[in-house]
Design a protein around this motif. Sequence first.
Motif, PDB file in Angstrom:
ATOM      1  N   LEU A 127      28.850 -21.020 -73.180  1.00 31.66           N
ATOM      2  CA  LEU A 127      28.246 -19.843 -73.016  1.00 31.66           C
ATOM      3  C   LEU A 127      26.877 -20.063 -72.929  1.00 31.66           C
ATOM      4  CD1 LEU A 127      30.440 -17.540 -75.123  1.00 31.66           C
ATOM      5  CD2 LEU A 127      30.539 -17.715 -72.808  1.00 31.66           C
ATOM      6  N   ILE A 128      26.463 -20.989 -73.956  1.00 31.13           N
ATOM      7  CA  ILE A 128      24.998 -21.328 -74.125  1.00 31.13           C
ATOM      8  C   ILE A 128      24.442 -21.967 -73.050  1.00 31.13           C
ATOM      9  CG2 ILE A 128      23.312 -22.416 -75.486  1.00 31.13           C
ATOM     10  CD1 ILE A 128      24.759 -21.374 -78.102  1.00 31.13           C
ATOM     11  N   ASN A 129      25.266 -22.946 -72.517  1.00 23.81           N
ATOM     12  CA  ASN A 129      24.921 -23.774 -71.459  1.00 23.81           C
ATOM     13  C   ASN A 129      24.494 -22.712 -70.153  1.00 23.81           C
ATOM     14  OD1 ASN A 129      24.971 -25.942 -72.548  1.00 23.81           O
ATOM     15  ND2 ASN A 129      27.042 -26.796 -71.547  1.00 23.81           N
ATOM     16  N   ASN A 130      25.284 -21.648 -69.898  1.00 25.50           N
ATOM     17  CA  ASN A 130      25.248 -20.900 -68.913  1.00 25.50           C
ATOM     18  C   ASN A 130      23.928 -20.167 -69.020  1.00 25.50           C
ATOM     19  OD1 ASN A 130      27.634 -21.633 -68.214  1.00 25.50           O
ATOM     20  ND2 ASN A 130      28.959 -19.983 -68.572  1.00 25.50           N
ATOM     21  N   LEU A 131      23.800 -19.685 -70.150  1.00 24.12           N
ATOM     22  CA  LEU A 131      22.540 -18.872 -70.464  1.00 24.12           C
ATOM     23  C   LEU A 131      21.449 -19.686 -70.287  1.00 24.12           C
ATOM     24  CD1 LEU A 131      21.191 -16.095 -71.297  1.00 24.12           C
ATOM     25  CD2 LEU A 131      21.567 -16.919 -73.585  1.00 24.12           C
ATOM     26  N   MET A 132      21.307 -21.007 -70.695  1.00 28.55           N
ATOM     27  CA  MET A 132      20.170 -21.726 -70.587  1.00 28.55           C
ATOM     28  C   MET A 132      19.916 -22.098 -68.978  1.00 28.55           C
ATOM     29  SD  MET A 132      19.659 -24.116 -73.448  1.00 28.55           S
ATOM     30  CE  MET A 132      20.673 -25.378 -73.547  1.00 28.55           C
ATOM     31  N   ASP A 133      20.776 -22.010 -68.299  1.00 28.15           N
ATOM     32  CA  ASP A 133      20.660 -22.050 -66.800  1.00 28.15           C
ATOM     33  C   ASP A 133      19.352 -21.005 -66.363  1.00 28.15           C
ATOM     34  OD1 ASP A 133      22.361 -24.087 -66.131  1.00 28.15           O
ATOM     35  OD2 ASP A 133      23.910 -22.690 -65.518  1.00 28.15           O
ATOM     36  N   VAL A 134      19.793 -19.812 -66.772  1.00 25.99           N
ATOM     37  CA  VAL A 134      18.581 -18.759 -66.620  1.00 25.99           C
ATOM     38  C   VAL A 134      17.446 -19.067 -67.226  1.00 25.99           C
ATOM     39  CG1 VAL A 134      18.390 -16.090 -66.787  1.00 25.99           C
ATOM     40  CG2 VAL A 134      20.607 -17.126 -66.074  1.00 25.99           C
ATOM     41  N   VAL A 135      17.347 -19.364 -68.564  1.00 23.91           N
ATOM     42  CA  VAL A 135      16.093 -19.781 -69.154  1.00 23.91           C
ATOM     43  C   VAL A 135      15.491 -20.731 -68.252  1.00 23.91           C
ATOM     44  CG1 VAL A 135      15.382 -20.849 -71.512  1.00 23.91           C
ATOM     45  CG2 VAL A 135      17.089 -18.969 -71.613  1.00 23.91           C
ATOM     46  N   ARG A 136      16.057 -21.632 -67.980  1.00 26.31           N
ATOM     47  CA  ARG A 136      14.981 -22.649 -67.044  1.00 26.31           C
ATOM     48  C   ARG A 136      14.809 -22.181 -65.842  1.00 26.31           C
ATOM     49  NH1 ARG A 136      18.792 -26.696 -69.480  1.00 26.31           N
ATOM     50  NH2 ARG A 136      20.623 -26.096 -68.143  1.00 26.31           N
ATOM     51  N   LEU A 137      15.688 -21.194 -65.109  1.00 25.58           N
ATOM     52  CA  LEU A 137      15.270 -20.956 -64.050  1.00 25.58           C
ATOM     53  C   LEU A 137      13.943 -19.889 -64.101  1.00 25.58           C
ATOM     54  CD1 LEU A 137      15.786 -20.085 -60.737  1.00 25.58           C
ATOM     55  CD2 LEU A 137      17.232 -18.232 -61.568  1.00 25.58           C
ATOM     56  N   ALA A 138      14.096 -19.122 -65.126  1.00 24.30           N
ATOM     57  CA  ALA A 138      12.921 -18.072 -65.511  1.00 24.30           C
ATOM     58  C   ALA A 138      11.885 -18.776 -66.119  1.00 24.30           C
ATOM     59  CB  ALA A 138      13.429 -16.876 -66.271  1.00 24.30           C
ATOM     60  N   GLY A 139      11.930 -19.796 -66.866  1.00 24.39           N
ATOM     61  CA  GLY A 139      10.832 -20.392 -67.369  1.00 24.39           C
ATOM     62  C   GLY A 139      10.316 -19.566 -68.657  1.00 24.39           C
ATOM     63  N   CYS A 140      11.293 -19.092 -69.157  1.00 26.15           N
ATOM     64  CA  CYS A 140      11.038 -18.275 -70.731  1.00 26.15           C
ATOM     65  C   CYS A 140      12.259 -18.239 -71.347  1.00 26.15           C
ATOM     66  CB  CYS A 140      10.197 -17.013 -70.160  1.00 26.15           C
ATOM     67  SG  CYS A 140      11.524 -15.897 -69.465  1.00 26.15           S
ATOM     68  N   PRO A 141      11.886 -18.048 -72.629  1.00 24.86           N
ATOM     69  CA  PRO A 141      13.300 -17.806 -73.547  1.00 24.86           C
ATOM     70  C   PRO A 141      13.854 -16.388 -73.420  1.00 24.86           C
ATOM     71  CG  PRO A 141      11.237 -17.820 -74.908  1.00 24.86           C
ATOM     72  CD  PRO A 141      10.866 -17.909 -73.515  1.00 24.86           C
ATOM     73  N   ILE A 142      15.120 -16.286 -73.732  1.00 28.76           N
ATOM     74  CA  ILE A 142      15.771 -14.979 -73.901  1.00 28.76           C
ATOM     75  C   ILE A 142      16.374 -14.791 -75.477  1.00 28.76           C
ATOM     76  CG2 ILE A 142      17.728 -13.749 -72.843  1.00 28.76           C
ATOM     77  CD1 ILE A 142      17.418 -15.096 -70.381  1.00 28.76           C
ATOM     78  N   HIS A 143      16.372 -13.752 -75.800  1.00 33.97           N
ATOM     79  CA  HIS A 143      16.732 -13.430 -77.311  1.00 33.97           C
ATOM     80  C   HIS A 143      18.359 -13.238 -77.232  1.00 33.97           C
ATOM     81  CE1 HIS A 143      13.325 -12.861 -79.769  1.00 33.97           C
ATOM     82  NE2 HIS A 143      12.820 -12.423 -78.911  1.00 33.97           N
ATOM     83  N   LEU A 144      18.979 -13.938 -77.872  1.00 31.79           N
ATOM     84  CA  LEU A 144      20.354 -13.784 -78.047  1.00 31.79           C
ATOM     85  C   LEU A 144      21.125 -13.301 -79.284  1.00 31.79           C
ATOM     86  CD1 LEU A 144      23.401 -14.843 -77.074  1.00 31.79           C
ATOM     87  CD2 LEU A 144      22.868 -16.726 -77.693  1.00 31.79           C
ATOM     88  N   PHE A 145      21.791 -12.241 -79.242  1.00 26.81           N
ATOM     89  CA  PHE A 145      22.122 -11.606 -80.525  1.00 26.81           C
ATOM     90  C   PHE A 145      23.842 -12.026 -80.596  1.00 26.81           C
ATOM     91  CE2 PHE A 145      18.695  -9.270 -78.772  1.00 26.81           C
ATOM     92  CZ  PHE A 145      17.758  -8.947 -79.962  1.00 26.81           C
ATOM     93  N   ILE A 146      24.077 -12.367 -81.663  1.00 31.43           N
ATOM     94  CA  ILE A 146      25.460 -12.607 -81.750  1.00 31.43           C
ATOM     95  C   ILE A 146      26.275 -11.709 -82.768  1.00 31.43           C
ATOM     96  CG2 ILE A 146      27.216 -14.617 -82.101  1.00 31.43           C
ATOM     97  CD1 ILE A 146      25.035 -16.524 -81.419  1.00 31.43           C
ATOM     98  N   MET A 147      27.061 -11.006 -82.381  1.00 24.79           N
ATOM     99  CA  MET A 147      27.999 -10.216 -83.228  1.00 24.79           C
ATOM    100  C   MET A 147      29.288 -10.731 -83.729  1.00 24.79           C
ATOM    101  SD  MET A 147      29.437  -6.329 -82.809  1.00 24.79           S
ATOM    102  CE  MET A 147      30.940  -6.400 -82.177  1.00 24.79           C
ATOM    103  N   THR A 148      29.233 -10.848 -85.131  1.00 28.65           N
ATOM    104  CA  THR A 148      30.327 -11.667 -85.761  1.00 28.65           C
ATOM    105  C   THR A 148      31.020 -10.448 -86.722  1.00 28.65           C
ATOM    106  OG1 THR A 148      29.084 -12.010 -87.794  1.00 28.65           O
ATOM    107  CG2 THR A 148      29.115 -13.707 -86.005  1.00 28.65           C
ATOM    108  N   SER A 149      32.172 -10.751 -87.345  1.00 24.09           N
ATOM    109  CA  SER A 149      32.578  -9.748 -88.167  1.00 24.09           C
ATOM    110  C   SER A 149      32.612 -10.624 -89.743  1.00 24.09           C
ATOM    111  CB  SER A 149      33.919  -9.437 -88.098  1.00 24.09           C
ATOM    112  OG  SER A 149      34.979 -10.100 -88.519  1.00 24.09           O
TER     113      SER A 149
END
Length: 408
Positions: A127-149
């Motif tokens: 999942l993180i690899n997939n999101l990083m593709d977009v971070v690289r393409l856009a050239g900026c970081p993206i906030h990732l919120f992770i819900m656990t229990s």
Amino acid sequence: MTKISYNDMLKKLESFSQTQLLKYYDELSDAEQTALLSQINDTDFSVVRSSKEEAVRGVISPIPVTELDEIKANRDCFINAGLEEIRAGKVGAVLLAGGMGTRLGSDAPKGVYNIGLTRELYIFECLINNLMDVVRLAGCPIHLFIMTSDKNHEATVAFLKEKNFFGYDENFVHFFMQELAPASDYNGKVYLEEKWKISTSPNGNGGWYSSMAKWGMLDIVKTNGIEWLNVFAVDNVLQRIADPVFIGATKVMGCSVGSKVIKKANPDEKVGVMCLEDGRPSIVEYYELTDEMRSAKTKDGKLAYNFGVILNYLFHVPELNKIMDTQLPLHVVEKKIPCLDENGDKVEPESPNGYKFESLILDMIHLLDGCMVFEVVREKEFAPIKNKTGVDSVESARELLKKNGVEL
Ligand code: UTP
């Protein structure tokens, strides 16, 4: 801290007919008594039901879908609009990882499952690899919120820290926890898991936004000017996250919510299907589809209920804020619940022995106007891992990852 009184808790339990939870109270140590009273105090027993009756559905009709050819024709416009939002810092991603993943049969959080064959490759890593593709393409970081229990929080955080967030910038990762709900037998009597502990289960994925609020995540959203939240499930290892084309399409079309969908493999496939209910966007479960609906056609001869949801939604934050306090319907789900038998001995049931109570994210869609129903290529974006083998399994996901060039 004021001590929670036994009598107050007894009264609370009496009002919900749940006094069986105090059966062993006199045998408990002081610390155990305090723990039990505190849990009773914190628990919302009003969610408990004694039957599976679901709410009556409204009038179901087909919903317009933005299909692949239309997306292709407008790709440049959509991707540019999406990248603009991402580069302006207006997009965040929300990973729903609070579920128990019982079908996979591992006690560990689902995301720490290693699906690699010749190397380690964890679900979280995919999942993180997939999101990083977009971070690289856009050239900026993206906030990732992770819900656990509460059931998997520590293990999730420890794992991602140990793995250095698989190269994702730690400053842009934020954890929050969803709530638990009591679990009961088929008569609606809440089980004890220990003599001093009520049986609980995560309360479904529908409470993610209010849990974000409780954990201060909305301050991060507000401070950073995040206007779109792309919410996604932990178990689809192929999905595109913060996909600029999807974001751009939803924005350009002026929708307050977007839902990625896939063409069903066959009319009987067990996926929830996008539709309109009383004229508003909604999702019908596969078991709610009648034979007539399964074969219904649109004016242009296409199957009318042919697009399944993949639990990848885009929400516009201002609209989310408006529906935040609206109560979602409660779903009653049969489940194996670890509990005590009548002699007070612990039981790990082999088959379902009661109910858990959940609210679901799909019910949020119905509260919002204008849903962009966005078709994606199944073989490229849908590889859910629900089971160990067979349909939607580790095996089927590995095949799909290989086809997409991911080394296992
Ligand atoms: P599932 O419906 O597959 O449930 O969740 P699950 O609990 O993970 O798995 P089973 O049914 O026990 O095998 C779909 C998505 O919603 C999240 C899951 O983590 C997954 O990403 N979810 C589910 C939550 O975050 N919280 C919940 O209470 C339930």
